[in-house]
Enzyme design. Sequence first.
Site, PDB file in Angstrom:
ATOM      1  N   MET A   1     -15.046  48.950 -24.896  1.00  0.00           N
ATOM      2  CA  MET A   1     -16.076  49.364 -23.940  1.00  0.00           C
ATOM      3  C   MET A   1     -16.072  48.445 -22.716  1.00  0.00           C
ATOM      4  O   MET A   1     -17.085  47.892 -22.324  1.00  0.00           O
ATOM      5  CB  MET A   1     -17.443  49.363 -24.619  1.00  0.00           C
ATOM      6  CG  MET A   1     -18.483  50.239 -23.937  1.00  0.00           C
ATOM      7  SD  MET A   1     -17.956  51.963 -23.898  1.00  0.00           S
ATOM      8  CE  MET A   1     -19.528  52.783 -23.612  1.00  0.00           C
ATOM      9  N   GLY A   2     -14.878  48.294 -22.125  1.00  0.00           N
ATOM     10  CA  GLY A   2     -14.774  47.553 -20.877  1.00  0.00           C
ATOM     11  C   GLY A   2     -15.043  48.475 -19.700  1.00  0.00           C
ATOM     12  O   GLY A   2     -15.710  49.502 -19.825  1.00  0.00           O
TER      13      GLY A   2
ATOM     14  N   ILE B   1     -13.043  50.536 -18.039  1.00  0.00           N
ATOM     15  CA  ILE B   1     -12.497  51.886 -18.213  1.00  0.00           C
ATOM     16  C   ILE B   1     -13.262  52.629 -19.296  1.00  0.00           C
ATOM     17  O   ILE B   1     -13.603  53.809 -19.136  1.00  0.00           O
ATOM     18  CB  ILE B   1     -11.000  51.825 -18.545  1.00  0.00           C
ATOM     19  CG1 ILE B   1     -10.228  51.214 -17.373  1.00  0.00           C
ATOM     20  CG2 ILE B   1     -10.460  53.216 -18.886  1.00  0.00           C
ATOM     21  CD1 ILE B   1      -8.758  51.008 -17.645  1.00  0.00           C
TER      22      ILE B   1
ATOM     23  N   SER C   1     -16.681  47.879 -29.936  1.00  0.00           N
ATOM     24  CA  SER C   1     -16.178  46.815 -29.079  1.00  0.00           C
ATOM     25  C   SER C   1     -15.237  45.930 -29.892  1.00  0.00           C
ATOM     26  O   SER C   1     -15.657  45.297 -30.853  1.00  0.00           O
ATOM     27  CB  SER C   1     -17.333  45.979 -28.510  1.00  0.00           C
ATOM     28  OG  SER C   1     -16.840  44.844 -27.812  1.00  0.00           O
TER      29      SER C   1
ATOM     30  N   SER D   1     -13.828  43.185 -29.020  1.00  0.00           N
ATOM     31  CA  SER D   1     -14.122  41.759 -28.833  1.00  0.00           C
ATOM     32  C   SER D   1     -15.481  41.386 -29.389  1.00  0.00           C
ATOM     33  O   SER D   1     -15.756  40.212 -29.648  1.00  0.00           O
ATOM     34  CB  SER D   1     -14.071  41.412 -27.343  1.00  0.00           C
ATOM     35  OG  SER D   1     -15.134  42.051 -26.641  1.00  0.00           O
TER      36      SER D   1
ATOM     37  N   ARG E   1      -3.027  50.349 -24.804  1.00  0.00           N
ATOM     38  CA  ARG E   1      -1.700  49.741 -24.814  1.00  0.00           C
ATOM     39  C   ARG E   1      -0.943  50.207 -26.054  1.00  0.00           C
ATOM     40  O   ARG E   1      -1.535  50.438 -27.107  1.00  0.00           O
ATOM     41  CB  ARG E   1      -1.796  48.208 -24.820  1.00  0.00           C
ATOM     42  CG  ARG E   1      -2.191  47.586 -23.486  1.00  0.00           C
ATOM     43  CD  ARG E   1      -1.087  47.768 -22.455  1.00  0.00           C
ATOM     44  NE  ARG E   1      -1.419  47.157 -21.178  1.00  0.00           N
ATOM     45  CZ  ARG E   1      -2.035  47.790 -20.174  1.00  0.00           C
ATOM     46  NH1 ARG E   1      -2.405  49.044 -20.342  1.00  0.00           N
ATOM     47  NH2 ARG E   1      -2.273  47.172 -19.041  1.00  0.00           N
TER      48      ARG E   1
ATOM     49  N   GLU F   1       8.398  50.599 -23.690  1.00  0.00           N
ATOM     50  CA  GLU F   1       8.417  51.489 -22.526  1.00  0.00           C
ATOM     51  C   GLU F   1       9.564  51.080 -21.609  1.00  0.00           C
ATOM     52  O   GLU F   1       9.637  49.917 -21.220  1.00  0.00           O
ATOM     53  CB  GLU F   1       7.081  51.421 -21.794  1.00  0.00           C
ATOM     54  CG  GLU F   1       5.921  51.937 -22.619  1.00  0.00           C
ATOM     55  CD  GLU F   1       4.572  51.742 -21.943  1.00  0.00           C
ATOM     56  OE1 GLU F   1       4.501  50.954 -20.969  1.00  0.00           O
ATOM     57  OE2 GLU F   1       3.598  52.351 -22.401  1.00  0.00           O
TER      58      GLU F   1
ATOM     59  N   HIS G   1       3.389  56.671 -19.189  1.00  0.00           N
ATOM     60  CA  HIS G   1       2.516  55.635 -18.602  1.00  0.00           C
ATOM     61  C   HIS G   1       2.138  55.967 -17.156  1.00  0.00           C
ATOM     62  O   HIS G   1       2.351  55.185 -16.226  1.00  0.00           O
ATOM     63  CB  HIS G   1       3.183  54.258 -18.669  1.00  0.00           C
ATOM     64  CG  HIS G   1       2.188  53.146 -18.727  1.00  0.00           C
ATOM     65  ND1 HIS G   1       2.401  51.999 -19.463  1.00  0.00           N
ATOM     66  CD2 HIS G   1       0.976  52.986 -18.142  1.00  0.00           C
ATOM     67  CE1 HIS G   1       1.362  51.180 -19.328  1.00  0.00           C
ATOM     68  NE2 HIS G   1       0.487  51.768 -18.537  1.00  0.00           N
TER      69      HIS G   1
ATOM     70  N   ALA H   1      -1.132  57.434 -16.440  1.00  0.00           N
ATOM     71  CA  ALA H   1      -2.574  57.678 -16.316  1.00  0.00           C
ATOM     72  C   ALA H   1      -3.196  56.884 -15.176  1.00  0.00           C
ATOM     73  O   ALA H   1      -4.213  57.292 -14.617  1.00  0.00           O
ATOM     74  CB  ALA H   1      -3.281  57.346 -17.633  1.00  0.00           C
TER      75      ALA H   1
END
Length: 265
Positions: free
Chosen positions: A45-46, A48, A67, A69, A125, A154, A176, A178
């Site tokens: 929930m950063g 983005i 979350s 973290s 990621r 990638e 990749h 987006a």
Amino acid sequence: FYLLHHTRYYYDYVQSGEYAKSPIFTHQKHAFWELKNKTFGIIGMGTIGKRVAEIASAFGSEILYFSTSGLNKQAGYEHATLEKLLMVSDVVSVHCPLNEQTRDLISTTELQLMKKNAILINMGRGGIVNEEALTQAIDKEYIAGAALDVLTNEPISTGNPLLSVTNKNRLLITPHIAWASMESRRRLIKKIAENITVIARRDRAIFSAAIGAGMRSPRRFAPRDDGGRPPAPRRCGRPSWRPAPPTASPPSASAPATPCGSRER
């Protein structure tokens, strides 16, 4: 929506010519549903993740988040454990960073917790979702499908198990992209230019302050006269960038040396 609405199947149905042969105006082999009143689970929930929550809310979804973290708590949305989020969400969207805590965060055990009609999205990621486990989950229909914009390697490696998924209609992989809208790239270039300007101004200010305080310029800024070699050490009474006069004779071995900074009398 590509997975939710079975877009690949319906596109192929039209292109195959089958729709042109249909006796009715529609074709509804694969059912699909709306996002309204569905649970949209967000992992990470950063910045983005918060924006995704706003967009999903606009479609009428109920937001649940985890979350990774434990630090990003967002008022207005319900926080849940990872297990609960996976069990109740209709869509699970990943937006957390990759680190030791999140590597293989979603693997076989976690995928089996999800609803059979759930869709997994990874925009965080590669490495957060175990690709071998995801391949098995899609083929064994543990989940309805997955959409990925990031991968462990990638560009994608030729041996990636996701390339061998049996039901390709259940999987969407993009390279990749987006982040790469034209507007996003313009903002990125603008921010880089702004950062360069800030750093340059800061360095000029530091240099000016040093000169103002009476500090000499670093030796690397001293004049050069010989094609790039650093000037010789400054000798008494002679600028370091001027060669000695060709007619100057060496001092007599018996003559005492003149101390630097003194004057001959």
